[in-house]
Design an enzyme around this catalytic site. Structure first.
Site, short mmCIF file in Angstrom:
data_model
loop_
_atom_site.label_atom_id
_atom_site.label_comp_id
_atom_site.label_asym_id
_atom_site.label_seq_id
_atom_site.Cartn_x
_atom_site.Cartn_y
_atom_site.Cartn_z
CD GLU A 47 10.82 8.15 -15.37
OE1 GLU A 47 11.09 7.37 -14.45
OE2 GLU A 47 9.70 8.66 -15.51
CD GLU A 70 7.14 6.33 -18.45
OE1 GLU A 70 6.69 6.47 -17.30
OE2 GLU A 70 8.23 5.80 -18.70
C1 BG6 Z 1 7.85 6.11 -14.62
C2 BG6 Z 1 8.59 4.88 -15.06
O1 BG6 Z 1 8.64 6.88 -13.81
O2 BG6 Z 1 6.70 5.93 -13.87
C3 BG6 Z 1 7.70 3.68 -15.32
O3 BG6 Z 1 9.36 5.14 -16.21
C4 BG6 Z 1 6.67 3.58 -14.20
O4 BG6 Z 1 8.50 2.53 -15.43
C5 BG6 Z 1 5.85 4.85 -14.18
O5 BG6 Z 1 5.87 2.46 -14.28
C6 BG6 Z 1 4.75 4.85 -13.14
O6 BG6 Z 1 5.27 4.59 -11.88
P1 BG6 Z 1 4.72 3.42 -10.97
O7 BG6 Z 1 5.68 3.33 -9.85
O8 BG6 Z 1 3.36 3.84 -10.55
O9 BG6 Z 1 4.71 2.20 -11.82
#
Ligand code: BG6
Length: 486
Positions: free
Chosen positions: A189, A382
């Site tokens: 990101e 993701e």
């Molecule tokens: C993404 C990141 O933006 O979101 C991850 O690359 C992160 O590292 C994921 O865990 C989910 O976000 P959060 O804050 O709910 O863990």
């Protein structure tokens, strides 16, 4: 009939700083993640205020040996339990697992001339076992975990000398692990540098006499140059390797068809695409350059940088997708948080407990938009739902909400593939519960596998399969055909 291509890579994604723990074991140095504190019940609208990082705050956190309130220091103890976790991923049928390499496990301060042998051995064992289990490693070089020394001594990536140190780290990764790892990502990101400059790039406001915004863009330019350099190196050192860029896909809709709302949404989308534009087209977009000039920001472009950016672009475009956003020029529009952003609430979409707007169709829209723009293979690295789970007295976790989230998103993903989008694979976030990047909670659970820790680290760490485990296992075994059930 609609289907995923043969050889489609199904799996899950992790980040070292959110799972490994063992923050001071076997010579590992502290990283920027280790000063992140647990944020119980933070109103996500105040997210930015909770991420103000000062030199004084860093010094105090580093002097504090506590692990309870610094959950990323303990993670889910993946450092010691990875064999058990990999076995569960293999049972799920994973063909790919995305992980990151903690820079400070290999180079504790970032400045050492040679890597820490214990760190090298850890990752070599991990990748060897993944290969043995038939799981292809997809490895992120930088996922919010630079050695903190580089933040405090150099002001992070705003200092051009950090490029060389990163290239040294990447060279070690390629030479030590290149026979096991063919798929790589440079910066997780990369666009997040604007939202949390310290976590992404180690930039500290009170160390930025040139102005914080200026320092952030300096850091970004240096990350772009570093991406190009390590892409070149990766191709030279690892035959058959592929290097991807990685974007937080924040697709933004206009709240209404009032043209100013449409223009506001367009501005958001242009900004979101800017980063991958540089990493795939190899040039800064004209609109962005004009905007930076208007804002008085100068990019530290040296002789040769532009040629480098143009010559070593990404082989594929990867991205995270959790939610969509909406934009409006109306000051009265109701706002809601998303993934480290705040946008306008979309009246057509439900939200998670953390306010993120659940939008499966937005994934299809994003895939088509990105493929049409870049004409390079895509990889969803993701996607998932953070939710509270309940452990029943019988030790079960019933999570139909998670299954519903994944099912709807995977169906939309398949529709994009049907329309001709070239998609290499899909790694869910996250296959196993871990420490949240933004709030350092574990109670914001993402996994198919439950981890018996609470937010303060109490618990046995025992791994349990949730209902969604068997569901995802079936999706993978059928290469998506089971999505048609129900
Ligand atoms: C993404 C990141 O933006 O979101 C991850 O690359 C992160 O590292 C994921 O865990 C989910 O976000 P959060 O804050 O709910 O863990």
């Amino acid at each position: 009939m609609s289907r995923f291509p043969d050889g489609f890579l199904w799996g899950g994604a992790l980040a070292a700083n959110q799972v490994e723990g063992a923050w001071d074991a076997d010579g590992r140095g502290p990283s920027v993640a280790d000063i992140a504190t647990y944020k119980p019940n933070v109103d996500p609208k105040e997210y930015a205020a909770h991420h103000v990082v000062t030199s004084e705050g860093i010094a105090a956190a580093l002097a504090d040996p506590d692990v309870t309130y610094y959950p990323k220091r303990r993670g889910i103890d993946f450092y010691h339990r990875w064999r058990e976790d990999l076995a569960l991923f293999a049972e799920l049928g994973f063909g790919v697992l995305r992980v990151s390499i903690a820079w400070s496990r290999l180079y504790p301060t970032g400045e050492e001339e040679t890597p820490n042998p214990a760190g090298v051995a850890f990752y070599r064992d991990l990748f060897t076992e993944m290969r043995r289990l038939g799981i292809e490693p997809l490895v992120t070089l930088s996922h919010y975990e630079m050695p903190i020394h580089l933040a405090t001594a150099y002001n992070g990536w705003s200092d051009r000398r950090v490029i060389e140190l990163f290239v040294r780290f990447a060279t070690t990764c390629f030479t030590e692990f290149g026979s096991l790892v063919k798929l790589w990502l440079t910066f997780n990101e990369i666009d997040s540098i604007r939202r949390h400059p310290f976590t992404t790039a180690g930039v500290i406001e009170d160390k930025s006499p040139q102005g914080f915004e200026q320092a952030v863009y300096e850091a970004l330019h240096h990350q772009f140059v570093a991406s190009a350099l390590v892409t070149q190196l990766c191709h030279e050192l690892i035959p058959g390797s592929r290097m991807g860029c990685m974007l937080t896909k924040l697709t933004t809709y206009p709240l209404t068809c009032e043209p100013e709302d449409v223009a506001a949404a367009q501005a958001k989308n242009l900004e979101n695409h800017f980063y991958t534009d540089v990493q795939t087209f190899g040039v800064y977009p004209r609109l962005i350059l004009a905007d930076l000039e208007r804002r008085g920001i100068t990019l530290p472009i040296l002789l040769g940088d532009e040629e480098l950016l143009a010559a070593h672009t990404a082989d594929f475009v990867s991205f995270s997708y959790y939610m969509s956003m909406t934009e409006s020029v109306s000051p009265d529009a109701e706002r809601t948080p998303g993934n480290t952003v705040l946008g306008v609430k979309n009246p057509y979409l439900p939200s998670s407990e953390w306010g993120w707007q659940v939008d499966p169709v937005g994934l299809r829209i994003s895939l088509i938009e990105l493929y049409d723009r870049y004409r390079k293979p895509l990889f969803v690295v993701e996607n998932g739902l953070g939710a509270r789970d309940e452990l029943t007295a019988e030790g079960k976790i019933h999570d139909p909400y998670r299954i519903a989230y994944f099912r709807s998103h995977l169906r939309e993903m398949r529709r994009a593939v049907d329309q001709g989008v070239e998609l290499l694979g899909y790694t869910s976030w996250a296959p196993i519960d871990m420490i949240s990047a933004s709030s350092s909670q574990i109670s914001k659970r993402y996994g198919f596998i439950h981890v018996d820790f609470d937010d303060l680290g109490n618990g046995s760490g025992q791994r349990r399969k949730k209902d969604s485990f068997a569901w995802y296992q079936r999706v993978i075994a059928s290469n998506g055909a089971s999505l048609d059930e129900e």
